[in-house]
Design a protein around this motif. Structure first.
Motif, PDB file in Angstrom:
ATOM      1  N   ALA A  73       0.527  -0.794   0.442  1.00 24.71           N
ATOM      2  CA  ALA A  73       0.001  -0.246  -0.119  1.00 24.71           C
ATOM      3  C   ALA A  73       1.042   0.857  -0.191  1.00 24.71           C
ATOM      4  CB  ALA A  73      -0.773  -0.251   0.770  1.00 24.71           C
ATOM      5  N   GLN A  74       2.240   1.341   0.423  1.00 23.21           N
ATOM      6  CA  GLN A  74       2.850   2.304   1.077  1.00 23.21           C
ATOM      7  C   GLN A  74       3.370   2.611  -0.207  1.00 23.21           C
ATOM      8  OE1 GLN A  74       5.227   1.224   4.571  1.00 23.21           O
ATOM      9  NE2 GLN A  74       4.344   2.333   5.981  1.00 23.21           N
ATOM     10  N   GLU A  75       4.083   1.453  -1.227  1.00 19.98           N
ATOM     11  CA  GLU A  75       4.771   2.139  -2.529  1.00 19.98           C
ATOM     12  C   GLU A  75       4.171   2.317  -3.144  1.00 19.98           C
ATOM     13  OE1 GLU A  75       8.446  -1.212  -1.710  1.00 19.98           O
ATOM     14  OE2 GLU A  75       6.785  -1.534  -3.058  1.00 19.98           O
ATOM     15  N   ALA A  76       2.640   1.962  -3.431  1.00 23.20           N
ATOM     16  CA  ALA A  76       1.215   2.249  -4.208  1.00 23.20           C
ATOM     17  C   ALA A  76       1.245   3.811  -4.348  1.00 23.20           C
ATOM     18  CB  ALA A  76       0.253   1.314  -4.233  1.00 23.20           C
ATOM     19  N   ALA A  77       1.168   4.118  -3.321  1.00 24.75           N
ATOM     20  CA  ALA A  77       0.475   4.914  -2.813  1.00 24.75           C
ATOM     21  C   ALA A  77       1.879   6.440  -3.130  1.00 24.75           C
ATOM     22  CB  ALA A  77       0.464   5.647  -1.188  1.00 24.75           C
ATOM     23  N   ALA A  78       3.055   5.771  -2.993  1.00 19.70           N
ATOM     24  CA  ALA A  78       3.810   6.547  -2.974  1.00 19.70           C
ATOM     25  C   ALA A  78       3.993   6.981  -5.106  1.00 19.70           C
ATOM     26  CB  ALA A  78       5.118   6.191  -2.970  1.00 19.70           C
ATOM     27  N   ARG A  79       3.770   5.154  -5.690  1.00 18.44           N
ATOM     28  CA  ARG A  79       4.023   5.471  -6.677  1.00 18.44           C
ATOM     29  C   ARG A  79       2.729   5.772  -7.683  1.00 18.44           C
ATOM     30  NH1 ARG A  79       3.673  -0.297  -7.879  1.00 18.44           N
ATOM     31  NH2 ARG A  79       5.618   0.283  -7.142  1.00 18.44           N
ATOM     32  N   TRP A  80       1.356   5.826  -7.294  1.00 18.23           N
ATOM     33  CA  TRP A  80       0.676   6.245  -8.208  1.00 18.23           C
ATOM     34  C   TRP A  80      -0.638   6.973  -7.278  1.00 18.23           C
ATOM     35  CZ3 TRP A  80      -0.338   3.590 -11.866  1.00 18.23           C
ATOM     36  CH2 TRP A  80      -0.326   2.369 -12.767  1.00 18.23           C
ATOM     37  N   GLY A  81      -0.110   7.969  -6.160  1.00 18.87           N
ATOM     38  CA  GLY A  81      -0.779   9.309  -5.767  1.00 18.87           C
ATOM     39  C   GLY A  81      -1.853   8.488  -4.663  1.00 18.87           C
ATOM     40  N   PRO A 124      -5.187   2.732  -5.585  1.00 21.92           N
ATOM     41  CA  PRO A 124      -4.596   2.536  -5.720  1.00 21.92           C
ATOM     42  C   PRO A 124      -4.071   2.082  -4.434  1.00 21.92           C
ATOM     43  CG  PRO A 124      -3.697   4.571  -6.606  1.00 21.92           C
ATOM     44  CD  PRO A 124      -4.739   4.570  -5.865  1.00 21.92           C
ATOM     45  N   SER A 125      -3.477   2.695  -3.412  1.00 24.80           N
ATOM     46  CA  SER A 125      -2.812   1.387  -2.255  1.00 24.80           C
ATOM     47  C   SER A 125      -4.111   0.775  -1.763  1.00 24.80           C
ATOM     48  CB  SER A 125      -3.006   3.316  -1.096  1.00 24.80           C
ATOM     49  OG  SER A 125      -3.626   3.321  -0.942  1.00 24.80           O
ATOM     50  N   ILE A 126      -4.615   0.807  -1.642  1.00 22.03           N
ATOM     51  CA  ILE A 126      -6.310  -0.129  -1.044  1.00 22.03           C
ATOM     52  C   ILE A 126      -6.347  -1.397  -2.283  1.00 22.03           C
ATOM     53  CG2 ILE A 126      -8.271  -0.478  -1.030  1.00 22.03           C
ATOM     54  CD1 ILE A 126      -8.725   2.106  -0.440  1.00 22.03           C
ATOM     55  N   ILE A 127      -5.573  -0.600  -3.786  1.00 22.45           N
ATOM     56  CA  ILE A 127      -5.500  -2.490  -4.484  1.00 22.45           C
ATOM     57  C   ILE A 127      -4.759  -2.421  -4.144  1.00 22.45           C
ATOM     58  CG2 ILE A 127      -5.339  -2.917  -6.934  1.00 22.45           C
ATOM     59  CD1 ILE A 127      -8.204  -1.628  -6.433  1.00 22.45           C
ATOM     60  N   ALA A 128      -3.364  -2.507  -3.775  1.00 17.05           N
ATOM     61  CA  ALA A 128      -1.912  -2.958  -3.996  1.00 17.05           C
ATOM     62  C   ALA A 128      -2.000  -3.961  -2.786  1.00 17.05           C
ATOM     63  CB  ALA A 128      -1.258  -1.398  -4.039  1.00 17.05           C
ATOM     64  N   SER A 129      -2.564  -3.709  -1.553  1.00 18.45           N
ATOM     65  CA  SER A 129      -2.301  -4.377  -0.205  1.00 18.45           C
ATOM     66  C   SER A 129      -3.621  -5.273  -0.641  1.00 18.45           C
ATOM     67  CB  SER A 129      -3.110  -3.214   0.617  1.00 18.45           C
ATOM     68  OG  SER A 129      -4.684  -3.290   0.753  1.00 18.45           O
ATOM     69  N   THR A 130      -4.559  -4.804  -1.837  1.00 14.10           N
ATOM     70  CA  THR A 130      -5.551  -6.091  -1.469  1.00 14.10           C
ATOM     71  C   THR A 130      -4.881  -7.010  -2.703  1.00 14.10           C
ATOM     72  OG1 THR A 130      -7.304  -4.848  -1.538  1.00 14.10           O
ATOM     73  CG2 THR A 130      -7.557  -6.452  -2.454  1.00 14.10           C
ATOM     74  N   ARG A 131      -3.961  -6.759  -3.217  1.00 13.62           N
ATOM     75  CA  ARG A 131      -3.541  -7.636  -4.118  1.00 13.62           C
ATOM     76  C   ARG A 131      -2.565  -8.636  -3.448  1.00 13.62           C
ATOM     77  NH1 ARG A 131      -0.506  -4.772  -9.365  1.00 13.62           N
ATOM     78  NH2 ARG A 131      -0.413  -7.355  -9.948  1.00 13.62           N
TER      79      ARG A 131
END
Lengths: 80, 401
Positions: B65-73, B277-284
């Motif tokens: 989630a952290q990485e996705a937030a940094a990458r996607w906003g 995107p952070s939610i989607i990433a942690s779900t994946r």
């Protein structure tokens, strides 16, 4: 086709034991406002009608049903 | 008056406030772990969270989630049909479809949107829906919007379903049957083999909400249909990312290619922003974990059995079988509120459920178990219930073992 009055008569008899206020039932008697039936009691009553006529009464028609007469007409339509 | 219809609820809230009880919307001031927090100023074991596999605090999910937030906003700021379809969303759709062994998936922003959206769209005017009487509020909201004829069958009663399918005659073949895997309030499981048999006899389409059973049931965690061996009979699986997967969001998967056209007809999908995107990433990440670590599911069931057996041994009125949801049913509202308050004082947070959220006129102390609970925490929960009996707040209904 059963006559409207026969539907009414069945509903009167089916409602007899739920007639806590001992009202004189007519086609204008409201199931909730006059008889004070709870939602659970209404559903039990509906199930009794469904089994008697071997039909299913869709939930979506119930908002249009206030009185015993309304219900008799709906049941007659569904049982045609 | 416009507000008259809310007076009963206002009175109830005033009664709770006067008793210094806050079961609805209790504020969590701090989350210490997947199973502990500070709620309304008290350190408590969290036993009412639906965090079945305890993944909300898994470091791999947090990192993703952290990485996705940094990458996607922080958000997509738009609908999936406009600017809100990122490759993360598409990847999750591919992965959730693969998880279920089908080709088509839609990811929604919440579980409520998934079931409400699908149930409001799949059937329309002229169609017939048969739904289990104890269906979730999102399903009731959806079918009400559909314009279809809505027929309830008795909860978990395949014979009643069959009777109603028979009554439909030729229309049965086009009917949409709606059931759930595990029912959220009492934790009971649908008799899916029998329901599937009814569908095979009369036709129709089966929509199954696995919100509380995904991750908890089935050989690979796909849910109640997998456990019952009837996945081939299910036309649409719906579920959520907010329970076993520890995030938020919902999905519908299907073998029917038509799902790709249905996607563009669902208001709850079109007219809302897509998930961050952070939610989607942690779900994946969580989906990968439940695929690779079946031991989480085994631990969940160990804990579920431990709590169920413990409460049953106290003589408390729990459901017929063990489940990740263990509910204690009570008839008296005031007594149930007192019990909820006493459990909080004993350091145990559970859900207080009142009609119409409960499936009958009864009140519930609803416990949900997590794989992350320790055996000691489960024993503390059981001891808190024993304390209710000792204090005379609840009376065992069956003979304690």
């Amino acid at each position: 086709m059963t006559d409207y009055q026969e539907y009414l008569d069945f509903l009167y008899s089916a409602l007899a034991f739920q007639n806590k206020k001992q009202l004189v039932l007519s086609e204008d008697t409201a199931l909730v406002a006059d008889m004070g039936l709870s939602s659970l009691e209404v559903m039990e009553f509906i199930e009794k009608i469904e089994d008697h006529f071997d039909i299913s009464i869709p939930l979506n028609i119930l908002p249009d049903v206030n009185t015993i007469g309304d219900l008799a007409k709906k049941v007659r339509e569904l049982n045609l | 008056m416009l507000f008259d219809k809310f007076q009963t609820m206002a009175d109830f809230q005033a009664e709770l406030a006067a008793r210094h009880v806050k079961p609805f919307g209790a504020v969590t001031e701090k989350i210490l772990s997947a199973t502990e927090g500070v709620v309304e100023g008290r350190n408590v074991i969290l036993a009412g969270t639906n965090n079945y596999l305890g993944l909300s605090f898994d470091p791999r999910c947090i990192k993703a989630a952290q990485e996705a937030a940094a990458r996607w906003g922080t958000g997509t700021t738009g609908s999936r049909l406009a600017n809100g379809s990122f490759s993360e969303h598409q990847a999750l759709e591919t992965e959730i479809a693969q998880f279920y062994g089908v080709d088509h998936a839609i990811v929604f922003s919440t579980g409520y949107a998934a079931t409400m959206g699908m149930c409001s769209t799949l059937a329309g005017p002229g169609d017939t829906i048969l739904l289990d009487a104890d269906s979730h509020a999102s399903i009731y909201s959806g079918v009400k919007l559909s314009g279809a004829d809505i027929i309830r069958f008795k909860h978990n009663d395949p014979e009643d379903l069959a009777k109603r399918m028979r009554r439909l005659g030729d229309r049965a073949g086009q009917a949409l049957i709606i059931a759930e895997g595990i029912y959220s309030m009492l934790g009971d499981v649908a008799p899916l083999q029998e329901i599937a048999a009814v569908k095979r006899e009369y036709g129709g389409y089966l929509f199954l909400d696995e919100a509380h059973s995904m991750g908890a049931l089935g050989e690979t965690g796909r849910g109640a249909a997998q456990a019952a061996g009837v996945e081939a009979d299910v036309d649409f699986f719906a579920g959520t990312f907010s329970k076993s997967l520890g995030a938020i969001g919902g999905f519908c998967v299907s073998r029917h290619a038509e799902l790709e056209a249905i996607r563009f007809c669902i208001n709850a999908y079109i007219f809302t922003a897509s998930s961050a995107p952070s939610i989607i990433a942690s779900t994946r990440a969580a989906l990968r974990i439940i695929t690779e670590e079946p031991q989480l599911r085994h631990k969940l069931w160990d804990n579920a059995n431990r709590l169920y057996d413990g409460l049953k041994d106290l003589g408390l009125p729990v459901g017929p079988t063990a489940s990740p949801v263990v509910a204690v049913e009570m008839e008296d509202r005031s007594a149930t509120i007192e019990c909820w308050n006493a459990l909080m004082a004993a350091g145990v947070y559970v859900n207080l459920v009142i009609p119409p959220a409960s499936p009958s006129t009864n009140f519930l102390l609803r416990n949900s178990v997590s794989a992350a609970h320790t055996s000691a925490q489960i024993d503390t929960i059981i001891a808190a219930y024993a304390g209710l009996i000792t204090a005379g707040l609840i009376t065992p209904t069956s003979k304690a073992h």
